[in-house]
Scaffold this motif. Sequence first.
Motif, mmCIF file in Angstrom:
data_model
loop_
_atom_site.group_PDB
_atom_site.id
_atom_site.type_symbol
_atom_site.label_atom_id
_atom_site.label_comp_id
_atom_site.label_asym_id
_atom_site.label_seq_id
_atom_site.Cartn_x
_atom_site.Cartn_y
_atom_site.Cartn_z
ATOM 1 N N THR A 113 0.825 -1.211 0.000
ATOM 2 C CA THR A 113 0.000 0.000 0.000
ATOM 3 C C THR A 113 0.864 1.267 0.000
ATOM 4 O O THR A 113 0.369 2.354 0.269
ATOM 5 C CB THR A 113 -0.936 0.024 1.224
ATOM 6 N N THR A 144 -1.959 9.322 -2.794
ATOM 7 C CA THR A 144 -2.874 8.682 -1.838
ATOM 8 C C THR A 144 -4.335 8.950 -2.158
ATOM 9 O O THR A 144 -5.224 8.528 -1.411
ATOM 10 C CB THR A 144 -2.562 9.121 -0.392
ATOM 11 N N ASP A 148 -5.835 2.195 -3.188
ATOM 12 C CA ASP A 148 -4.895 1.138 -2.822
ATOM 13 C C ASP A 148 -3.584 1.675 -2.256
ATOM 14 O O ASP A 148 -2.692 0.893 -1.910
ATOM 15 C CB ASP A 148 -4.599 0.255 -4.040
ATOM 16 N N VAL A 149 -3.457 2.997 -2.162
ATOM 17 C CA VAL A 149 -2.227 3.604 -1.649
ATOM 18 C C VAL A 149 -2.553 4.430 -0.407
ATOM 19 O O VAL A 149 -3.399 5.320 -0.461
ATOM 20 C CB VAL A 149 -1.572 4.510 -2.718
ATOM 21 N N ASP A 150 -1.880 4.129 0.705
ATOM 22 C CA ASP A 150 -2.123 4.925 1.912
ATOM 23 C C ASP A 150 -0.869 5.625 2.426
ATOM 24 O O ASP A 150 -0.930 6.376 3.403
ATOM 25 C CB ASP A 150 -2.742 4.073 3.025
#
Length: 320
Positions: A113, A144, A148-150
């Motif tokens: 992530t 972000t 799916d990217v944090d």
Amino acid sequence: MKKLIKLLLLVGIIALSYITIKEPQLTAKVQQTVSSYIKKETKTEQADITVYFKNAEGYVVPITRKVNKEQATFDNVLNLMADNEENGKVASKNGLLPAVVSGSIKSVQVDGTTAKVSLNEKSAQFVDKSDETAFVTSIVYALTEYKDVDSVMFDLSSSDTLPFGTEMNKLYYRENINKIKYSKLAKSKQTMYLAKKCDNVYNYIPYSVYNRKSNISLKEALNIHFNLCSDTKFSSLIFADNAKLKEILIKGDSVYIHLSKEFEKMDKAMLNMYKNSVSLTVKENSDSIEKVRFIIDQNEENNGIMETVLIKDYSNQERK
């Protein structure tokens, strides 16, 4: 009758043959015309993508750009933010400036992530700390945006930090955008949107506002927001003299904002910007509120209640 039909068909065939012989390019011309028409009428499929620019003071500002669908991808979002001629024009029309140094990104890869951003030496070309912070923050927030990217990690092979101290090889999250009212004793943070004039254009700018209390209620947050709206350092709103936020009531899925009668004297554009900034701030600080309702004293229209549905997309729409 059958003889007549056969005769008509024969005449038609002869006529068509004559046209083909006399105008051998006719069919091609028709096909070309039809193709051109279809191409003209067929609109390129477009999609919205949120990018981040900065204003002259270095605050990062989200802008929703409408681009061709193939451009609206994770791999391309930073290209839509880089400081080049095309992006510069888009930013300028919105009163902003690109925050990402052109040619500064080597690659972006996703590991779990986390988006890993590899930088080259051009990343070191910053005017000051604010410039460097805008660069990092704009990239973190843009990447972000994708579900799916944090987190984001930066890598600069030649150094462990950027020139003004931003650490490499650590995780950066979607937090601390445009920090104001910061204190080392702060125990909580709220994101608040304020209408700010950028060049000749108004944008809604998100600010991270810090507080010494560990838990801030929505009512308290909106009172702080109202006071910030009057602070010319962060907001360009102009309230009518003696305008007051009298009361805030939360009931069900709505928050009621009771305003003094002076709000009726406000410029309508200013009033709408205040309403929108409240709605955006509520959205950032509550998961249960769906509507904001404004009540202005002595407003007979609709019994004084003006309803505002919460804005779904918090970013500013690109101005063409």
